[in-house]
Design a protein around this motif. Structure first.
Motif, PDB file in Angstrom:
ATOM      1  N   GLU A   7       7.671  28.088 -44.332  1.00 17.17           N
ATOM      2  CA  GLU A   7       9.111  27.835 -44.325  1.00 17.17           C
ATOM      3  C   GLU A   7       9.471  26.654 -45.240  1.00 17.17           C
ATOM      4  O   GLU A   7      10.443  26.714 -46.000  1.00 17.17           O
ATOM      5  N   ILE A  63      11.872  26.672 -48.701  1.00 14.07           N
ATOM      6  CA  ILE A  63      13.004  25.763 -48.920  1.00 14.07           C
ATOM      7  C   ILE A  63      12.813  24.998 -50.226  1.00 14.07           C
ATOM      8  O   ILE A  63      13.753  24.867 -51.032  1.00 14.07           O
ATOM      9  N   VAL A 104      27.739  30.005 -43.181  1.00 18.34           N
ATOM     10  CA  VAL A 104      26.442  29.837 -42.521  1.00 18.34           C
ATOM     11  C   VAL A 104      26.499  28.634 -41.585  1.00 18.34           C
ATOM     12  O   VAL A 104      25.967  28.679 -40.470  1.00 18.34           O
ATOM     13  N   MET A 140      23.276  28.567 -37.299  1.00 18.34           N
ATOM     14  CA  MET A 140      21.896  29.054 -37.333  1.00 18.34           C
ATOM     15  C   MET A 140      20.935  27.919 -37.683  1.00 18.34           C
ATOM     16  O   MET A 140      21.286  27.020 -38.450  1.00 18.34           O
ATOM     17  N   ILE A 141      19.715  27.991 -37.124  1.00 13.09           N
ATOM     18  CA  ILE A 141      18.676  27.013 -37.453  1.00 13.09           C
ATOM     19  C   ILE A 141      17.430  27.750 -37.920  1.00 13.09           C
ATOM     20  O   ILE A 141      17.236  28.924 -37.593  1.00 13.09           O
ATOM     21  N   THR A 142      16.591  27.057 -38.681  1.00 11.59           N
ATOM     22  CA  THR A 142      15.365  27.681 -39.174  1.00 11.59           C
ATOM     23  C   THR A 142      14.374  27.841 -38.022  1.00 11.59           C
ATOM     24  O   THR A 142      14.400  27.075 -37.060  1.00 11.59           O
ATOM     25  N   GLN A 174      13.358  23.999 -37.300  1.00 14.03           N
ATOM     26  CA  GLN A 174      14.497  23.793 -36.401  1.00 14.03           C
ATOM     27  C   GLN A 174      15.590  22.913 -37.029  1.00 14.03           C
ATOM     28  O   GLN A 174      16.156  22.042 -36.377  1.00 14.03           O
ATOM     29  N   VAL A 229      20.275  25.957 -41.055  1.00 10.93           N
ATOM     30  CA  VAL A 229      20.015  26.780 -42.246  1.00 10.93           C
ATOM     31  C   VAL A 229      20.899  26.337 -43.407  1.00 10.93           C
ATOM     32  O   VAL A 229      20.450  26.321 -44.552  1.00 10.93           O
ATOM     33  N   TYR A 230      22.130  25.953 -43.126  1.00 13.81           N
ATOM     34  CA  TYR A 230      23.022  25.588 -44.221  1.00 13.81           C
ATOM     35  C   TYR A 230      22.506  24.365 -44.983  1.00 13.81           C
ATOM     36  O   TYR A 230      22.779  24.223 -46.178  1.00 13.81           O
ATOM     37  N   THR A 253      19.505  23.917 -45.895  1.00 11.80           N
ATOM     38  CA  THR A 253      18.561  24.448 -46.886  1.00 11.80           C
ATOM     39  C   THR A 253      19.300  25.132 -48.042  1.00 11.80           C
ATOM     40  O   THR A 253      18.701  25.347 -49.089  1.00 11.80           O
ATOM     41  N   LEU A 254      20.556  25.476 -47.831  1.00 10.51           N
ATOM     42  CA  LEU A 254      21.329  26.186 -48.846  1.00 10.51           C
ATOM     43  C   LEU A 254      22.269  25.291 -49.645  1.00 10.51           C
ATOM     44  O   LEU A 254      22.869  25.745 -50.620  1.00 10.51           O
TER      45      LEU A 254
END
Length: 186
Positions: free
Chosen positions: A53, A57, A120, A125-127, A131, A134-135, A137-138
């Motif tokens: 993961e 990223i 997002v 949401m979480i990875t 944890q 997600v946003y 990472t984006l």
């Protein structure tokens, strides 16, 4: 006009240092993560649960932060067969169209990427392994697209003010026959 170019050159330098830091740190962290994971797997029979993961990223960071770097250095992929057939005046006109339209496209993509990241973020949401949201990472996606747009915008400005043809704010469009023939330059 010279004061504007000096100011743009200074901004380009700041962006360059930021990109270099992001790219260097990401690649080093990716290498370290991979090496530690390999040692853990073979010496202790235990992999890092977050290794894949984290590398995903970091790959996104390298991809989108690298966009500005390759644009700045004039090392982006170009389809130049038609361009190479043109005389210098037409090459200049085409380069103005290319840099302007690419800058606008990247700015538009950056805008849409911001909207996507906001959606997002709203979903919360979480990875899976780390944890983290997600946003987070984006966030580099709209930033990298925006910096790429800035680089093409700077190339457009440089081409407007110069007689020469520039691939970027600092990379002159030159054809190196030795590299085209497959020979290695010293």
């Amino acid at each position: 006009m010279h004061a504007l170019l000096r100011g743009l050159d200074r901004v380009d330098g700041w962006i360059s240092r930021f990109e270099a830091w992001c790219l260097s740190a990401s690649i080093l962290l990716m290498a370290l993560n991979t090496v530690v994971n390999v040692f853990g797997r073979y010496l202790f029979s235990q992999s890092l649960y977050f290794s894949e993961e984290l590398n995903q990223i970091l790959m996104v960071i390298v991809t989108f932060m690298g966009l500005g770097y390759v644009t700045r250095t004039g090392r982006h992929i170009r389809m130049s067969a038609f361009y190479d057939l043109l005389n210098d005046r037409r090459k200049k006109a085409l380069m103005l169209v290319i840099t302007f339209s690419t800058a606008l496209t990247l700015f538009l993509l950056s805008y849409y990427a911001c909207l996507y990241v906001a959606k997002v973020a709203q979903r919360g949401m979480i990875t899976a392994a780390l944890q983290i949201p997600v946003y987070w990472t984006l966030l580099v996606v709209p930033l990298g697209l925006f910096i790429g747009g800035l680089q093409y915008g700077l190339a457009f400005i440089k081409n407007l003010q110069s007689r020469d043809i520039f691939l970027s704010f600092s990379a002159l469009d030159v054809y190196d026959e030795t590299s085209a023939a497959g020979e290695v330059s010293p």
